[in-house]
Design an enzyme around this catalytic site. Structure first.
Site, PDB file in Angstrom:
ATOM      1  N   ASP A 200      48.384  36.958  49.154  1.00 47.81           N
ATOM      2  CA  ASP A 200      47.493  36.300  48.203  1.00 47.81           C
ATOM      3  C   ASP A 200      48.117  35.048  47.610  1.00 47.81           C
ATOM      4  O   ASP A 200      47.406  34.168  47.120  1.00 47.81           O
ATOM      5  CB  ASP A 200      47.123  37.281  47.086  1.00 47.81           C
ATOM      6  CG  ASP A 200      46.080  36.726  46.148  1.00 47.81           C
ATOM      7  OD1 ASP A 200      44.977  36.420  46.611  1.00 47.81           O
ATOM      8  OD2 ASP A 200      46.383  36.577  44.944  1.00 47.81           O
ATOM      9  N   LEU A 281      40.563  36.118  40.672  1.00 47.67           N
ATOM     10  CA  LEU A 281      39.975  34.779  40.550  1.00 47.67           C
ATOM     11  C   LEU A 281      40.782  33.698  41.242  1.00 47.67           C
ATOM     12  O   LEU A 281      40.393  32.535  41.216  1.00 47.67           O
ATOM     13  CB  LEU A 281      39.827  34.417  39.069  1.00 47.67           C
ATOM     14  CG  LEU A 281      38.837  35.276  38.274  1.00 47.67           C
ATOM     15  CD1 LEU A 281      38.891  34.905  36.808  1.00 47.67           C
ATOM     16  CD2 LEU A 281      37.436  35.120  38.821  1.00 47.67           C
ATOM     17  N   ARG A 282      41.908  34.075  41.839  1.00 46.17           N
ATOM     18  CA  ARG A 282      42.711  33.051  42.489  1.00 46.17           C
ATOM     19  C   ARG A 282      41.956  32.411  43.648  1.00 46.17           C
ATOM     20  O   ARG A 282      42.133  31.230  43.934  1.00 46.17           O
ATOM     21  CB  ARG A 282      44.043  33.634  42.972  1.00 46.17           C
ATOM     22  CG  ARG A 282      44.974  32.567  43.547  1.00 46.17           C
ATOM     23  CD  ARG A 282      46.357  33.095  43.883  1.00 46.17           C
ATOM     24  NE  ARG A 282      47.102  33.374  42.672  1.00 46.17           N
ATOM     25  CZ  ARG A 282      47.562  34.570  42.335  1.00 46.17           C
ATOM     26  NH1 ARG A 282      47.323  35.603  43.120  1.00 46.17           N
ATOM     27  NH2 ARG A 282      48.243  34.747  41.231  1.00 46.17           N
ATOM     28  N   ALA A 283      41.120  33.169  44.327  1.00 45.71           N
ATOM     29  CA  ALA A 283      40.337  32.598  45.431  1.00 45.71           C
ATOM     30  C   ALA A 283      39.435  31.465  44.940  1.00 45.71           C
ATOM     31  O   ALA A 283      39.310  30.429  45.602  1.00 45.71           O
ATOM     32  CB  ALA A 283      39.505  33.692  46.099  1.00 45.71           C
TER      33      ALA A 283
END
Length: 702
Positions: A200, A281-283
Site C-alpha cells: 500500500d 483513503l490513501r488510494a
C-alpha cells in the site's frame, strides 16, 4: 547528459510520445514525488531494472551543501543536517540525483547507519556513519526483488516512508535526519507477494510482460545488441530524445502548482475509489496526485476525465486485491461506467471577499503555489488512513447441495487394495479424473511449527536462534556471524583476564556477540492425496479448503511452499518450492481427483523434494504436511510399499503432520496408523481450524 546507463527513451515502450504503464508510472512519480513511488511487477527479463536505472539520467540535479552527507536542501531552512549547522556562506554544489540500491540481504545497521568504527577505534570518539536511507534522501531508493526483503527491513522502510525521517538510538548516540526518497521496487510475482502494508505504500504499480509480437521482440533484441556493441554510439543516437524527455519532466514539475483539481473532479475520484471498495483513503490521495501530475505532463492546466482514468489504472490495481490469492487488476469497464462521457465541470468563480478577489484569506480556490498535495488532500505524513491490507474474504462459496454428489458417493467399497474407482473404465493413464471441487472460504488455522530450534532466515513460524528476537546469551563471533555486539559480555570477558597496570584493555578475543531467539521461515511441503477415495465432492472441498487455509497462513508467515500430489499410477511435483503462495493456490484449484492411491509414490516424491531442498539451503527447515485418508492401493504389495516409504520419510528427521481426510460415520483409522509410522502428528481435517481446536479444548474443559 549522463550516459552510464541504457537510455530510458531507447527502451521499447518508453518513448515520450507513447509511454506504456512502466514508463508513464516512472515519469509521473518523477514529476510529483509525493505520489509515493512505483512498484514494477513482471516476469524476468522484461527490462524492469534497466528502466529504473535509466530514470536517474532524466532527473534534474539537486543542490546540496558541500561536504553534507545528508543532502539537505539549502533552500529549505526547515531541513537540518546532523553535519550542520551550516553558515550562510557555506559553499553549495550541484550534483546528480542518486540512485541508492537496497540489497535484499542488507543488515539493519547498513540501512539505518551505525557507529563509525574507525573514529571509535582510532580516536575514541562516538561518531555516526550514515546508512542507505540517509544517502537516498532527495534521490531514488531502488529495491530489486522487493518481495524477498526481510520483514525487519520492510518495517524500516514503512517507518521512513510514513514519517519522512529516520531516528537512530543506539551505540551511545542519538541521530535524527530527513529521509524523503522516491521508492521504486521491482519484483517477480512468481517468487512471492509483498506484505500488504508495504504494498500500500507504493503509490503506483505497473505490470510488465514480454511482448508477444515477433516484430517488437526483434526490435528489443536489435537495440540491446547495438548498445552492447558500442554503448557511446548507441547513447548518442538517443541523446536528443533523452534531453527532450528530461526537459519535459522539468517543465511538468514547474507546471504542477498551476494545475487545478476541481471539486467535481475530486468527487469523481472519490466515487471511483469507493466503487472499487479500496481500504482507507490513501488510494484517493494518490489517485488525485497522479491525475494532477498527468495533467501537468500533458500540458493541461486542469484535471480531465482522461487524467483521472489514467491515474486510476496505475494507482488502484494493487489496492483492489481483497484476497492475497487474487490476481491484481482493474475492471476497466466499471471504470468507464463510473467516469461517464462528460468532462468534470470546472469550479465556479469565487465571489470577491472584503479584501478583493486576490485576498488569499477569502479565496476558496487553490493559489498558484498550491501543489498536488494540497489539491489531493492531506499529506502522506498526515494520512489518517493507515491500511493493513485487510483480511481476505475467501475464494468462493461451497457448492450448493444440488451440485454435490449424492451421499452414497461417500460410501465406497472397502478393501486393503481396492477403490470404488477401480471398477470403472479408465483411460490409458489409468487415473480417471473428476471435475475439480472448489474450495470454500479459508479460515484461520492452527499454528504448525517445526520441532526444535533452527537457524533459518527471519520469519514468523518456528523458533530459531538468529540476529533478531529476545537476547538469550552471547558467544564469540564466528565466521559469518551477523550478531550485534554484546557490550556487557565483551567487557566481562576482558575483565576476566589479568590486567597490566590496572587498566582494562580490550582484545579481539574478548569480543562477544548477542545470541537471540526469534522466529524463522520454513518450507511447507504439501503432499496431497487426489485419488478416488478422496474424490467425493464434499470430502475434496473440505480438504481443499483446509489446504487453502494453510497456504494463506504460509503467506502471512512468509514461508516457502511446495505441492506434491499423487493419484492414478504415480506422484507429481505440481509446484516446486517457491515463495509464490498464490501460484500454489491456483494449482490447488485446478487439482483433479480420481483413480488409485499410490501412497508410496507420493511419500517417495516428497522425500526426494525434501532431500534436494536440504542441499540447496541447509538452514531452511521443512514441515511436511501429508493430506490423505491413509489408504494405499495400486496392486499387490501397495500397503507394504507405502509403509516402507513412510519409514524412509521418518528417517529424514523432518517434522511431519498427517492431515486426515477421512470423514463420515464409518472410518478405518488408516491415516492415524500412517502418522504413527511416520513419527508424525495426526490431525483430522476438521481440526485444522484454530476455532475448531478452541471449541474442542473448551468442551473438554467443561
Amino acid at each position: 547528459m549522463r550516459t552510464s546507463h541504457y537510455p530510458f527513451s531507447a527502451i521499447v515502450g518508453c518513448d515520450a510520445e507513447q509511454l506504456d504503464d512502466l514508463g508513464l508510472s516512472l515519469v509521473l512519480t518523477s514529476v510529483s514525488p509525493e505520489i509515493g513511488g512505483v512498484l514494477v511487477r513482471g516476469e524476468k527479463g522484461t527490462a524492469k531494472s534497466t528502466a529504473v536505472r535509466a530514470l536517474t539520467s532524466l532527473l534534474p540535479p539537486v543542490d546540496v551543501y558541500q561536504g553534507d552527507r545528508f543532502s539537505v536542501d539549502p533552500a529549505d531552512p526547515a531541513q537540518r543536517s546532523p553535519d550542520g549547522p551550516f553558515e550562510p556562506g557555506t559553499a553549495v554544489e550541484s550534483r546528480p540525483v542518486r540512485l541508492v540500491e537496497l540489497p535484499v540481504g542488507a543488515t539493519e545497521d547498513r540501512v539505518l547507519g551505525s557507529l563509525h568504527l574507525e573514529q571509535a577505534l582510532t580516536h575514541g570518539r562516538v561518531a555516526y556513519e550514515p546508512g542507505l536511507l540517509a544517502r537516498a534522501h532527495r534521490g531514488l531508493l531502488y529495491v530489486d526483488e522487493v518481495n524477498l526483503l526481510h520483514d525487519h527491513l520492510v518495517d524500516l522502510l514503512l517507518d521512513a516512508a510514513a514519517t519522512g525521517r529516520v531516528t537512530v538510538e543506539r551505540d551511545g548516540f542519538s541521530v535524527e535526519h530527513a529521509a524523503r526518497f522516491l521508492l521504486i521496487g521491482t519484483m517477480n510475482p512468481e517468487e512471492g507477494e509483498l506484505r500488504p502494508q508495504l504494498l500500500d505504500r507504493f503509490g503506483l504499480t505497473a505490470e510488465v510482460a514480454a511482448p508477444r509480437e515477433p516484430e517488437v521482440r526483434a526490435e528489443v533484441v536489435r537495440r540491446r545488441m547495438a548498445h552492447d556493441a558500442d554503448a557511446d554510439a548507441f547513447a548518442g543516437r538517443y541523446r536528443e530524445a533523452e534531453e527532450a524527455l528530461a526537459e519535459r519532466i522539468a517543465l511538468a514539475r514547474k507546471a504542477l502548482g498551476r494545475v487545478r483539481l476541481s471539486e467535481a473532479a475530486l468527487l469523481k475520484i472519490a466515487e471511483v475509489c469507493a466503487a472499487y471498495d479500496v481500504d482507507g483513503l490513501r488510494a484517493d490521495i494518490v489517485t488525485a496526485r497522479t491525475a494532477v501530475a498527468h495533467a501537468a505532463w500533458e500540458g493541461r492546466t486542469s484535471v480531465t476525465r482522461a487524467d483521472i482514468r489514467r491515474a486510476a489504472t496505475l494507482a488502484l490495481p494493487h489496492r483492489c486485491r481483497r484476497n492475497p490469492f487474487d490476481a491484481p487488476g482493474l475492471d476497466e469497464d466499471l471504470l468507464d461506467r463510473i467516469l461517464g462521457d462528460e468532462e468534470p465541470p470546472p469550479d465556479p468563480p469565487e465571489p470577491p471577499g472584503p479584501g478583493g478577489a486576490d485576498d488569499p484569506a477569502d479565496s476558496g480556490g487553490p493559489s498558484e503555489s498550491d501543489g498536488p498535495s494540497d489539491a489531493g488532500g492531506p499529506s502522506e505524513t498526515e494520512d489518517p488512513a493507515e491500511t493493513s491490507g485487510g483480511e481476505p474474504d475467501g475464494r468462493g462459496e461451497p457448492s450448493s447441495p444440488a451440485e454435490r454428489e449424492p451421499a452414497s458417493a461417500e460410501r465406497e467399497p472397502i478393501g486393503s487394495d481396492g477403490d470404488a474407482q477401480e471398477s470403472r473404465p479408465q483411460p490409458a493413464g489409468g487415473s480417471p479424473a473428476r471435475a475439480p471441487a472448489t474450495a470454500a472460504a479459508p479460515y484461520r488455522t492452527r499454528l504448525l511449527t517445526a520441532r526444535g530450534s533452527g537457524e533459518g532466515a527471519d520469519g514468523r513460524r518456528s523458533r530459531a536462534v538468529g540476529v533478531r528476537g529476545r537476547r538469550i546469551g552471547s558467544t564469540a563471533p564466528g565466521r559469518g556471524s551477523g550478531g550485534s555486539l554484546h557490550l556487557g559480555e565483551t567487557v566481562r570477558a576482558a575483565a576476566s583476564r589479568p590486567r597490566d597496570g590496572g587498566r582494562l584493555r580490550l582484545h579481539p578475543r574478548d569480543l562477544r556477540v548477542a545470541v537471540r531467539e526469534g522466529q524463522e521461515t520454513n518450507l511447507i511441503l504439501f503432499c496431497v492425496d487426489a485419488s478416488g477415495s478422496m474424490a467425493a465432492r464434499r470430502r475434496m472441498t473440505e480438504v481443499k479448503t483446509a489446504v487453502l487455509s494453510l497456504l494463506l497462513d504460509a503467506y502471512r508467515r512468509r514461508d516457502k511452499v511446495g505441492l506434491v500430489t499423487f493419484r492414478g499410477s504415480g506422484a507429481e511435483l505440481v509446484l516446486p518450492p517457491t515463495r509464490s503462495v498464490d501460484t500454489a493456490a491456483a494449482r490447488l484449484d485446478e487439482l483433479p481427483a480420481g483413480g488409485r492411491t499410490p501412497l508410496a509414490e507420493g511419500l517417495t516424491e516428497a522425500a526426494r523434494v525434501l532431500r534436494r531442498e536440504r542441499l540447496r539451503d541447509p538452514r531452511l527447515r521443512p514441515l511436511l504436511l501429508v493430506v490423505t485418508d491413509g489408504r494405499a492401493t495400486g496392486g499387490p504389495g501397495a500397503v507394504g510399499r507405502a509403509m516402507a516409504a513412510a519409514d524412509h520419510v521418518a528417517g529424514l528427521g523432518v517434522t511431519t503432520v498427517v492431515v486426515d481426510g477421512e470423514s463420515g460415520p464409518l472410518r478405518l483409522g488408516l491415516a492415524a496408523r500412517l502418522a504413527a509410522r511416520l513419527g508424525a502428528d495426526h490431525m483430522p481435517v476438521g481440526e485444522v481450524s484454530a476455532d475448531a481446536l478452541g471449541s474442542a479444548v473448551r468442551e473438554r474443559a467443561a
